[in-house]
Design a protein around this motif. Structure first.
Motif: not given
Length: 155
Positions: A2-28
């Motif tokens: 369970k811990r492994m899947y929670l960590v994987a999910g958290a990393v996945f969401v953080l990674d995708q949200l950061s990319k979305l923010y950088v591409l969509s909001v900051l227009n990097v």
């Protein structure tokens, strides 16, 4: 597990949200953003290959090959961690899986991995960028090396 899947999910969401923010909001994709210059800059780089852009010249077939490899490695690590009792090993497996799946989604959505973190220091201008998924993959792989395997018995 369970811990492994929670960590994987958290990393996945953080990674995708950061990319979305950088591409969509900051227009990097259109300009660099100095966060803490020169140490940290958001500088967009589309990686069609693997580390440091290796094999990026064959974007058509390497995209699908790299997706397949990432999915196979993720499945293998998940299978391997079923029998691993050490919590730090499972956290490491989750880091690696979450990062790999984050980069897989990039390849599916954009055809390349969205790298945007650029760090330079001390007069050295680093031309390479990376992302949160890359950090998680690196730390996860290092953790799997450090926290798995048989312990040597001391006499």
């Amino acid at each position: 597990m369970k811990r492994m899947y929670l960590v994987a999910g958290a990393v996945f969401v953080l990674d995708q949200l950061s990319k979305l923010y950088v591409l969509s909001v900051l227009n990097v994709d259109r300009h660099d953003v100095d966060v803490f210059p020169p140490f940290l800059t958001f500088r967009m780089a589309w990686n069609y290959g693997i580390n440091f852009g290796l094999f990026s010249g064959h974007a058509g077939w390497t995209r699908w090959l790299l997706i397949g490899i990432a999915l196979a490695i993720s499945a293998w690590v998940a299978w391997w961690m079923r029998r691993e009792p050490r919590p730090l090993a499972r956290v490491s497996g989750g880091l690696l899986i979450g990062g790999a799946l984050g980069n897989v989604v990039d390849r599916l959505l954009y055809g390349a991995v969205a790298d945007f973190l650029n760090m330079s220091c001390c007069g050295i201008d680093n031309p390479y960028s990376f992302n949160i998924a890359d950090i998680a993959i690196f730390v996860g792989a290092a953790g799997l090396i450090l926290f798995t395997g048989e312990r040597k018995k001391t006499p």
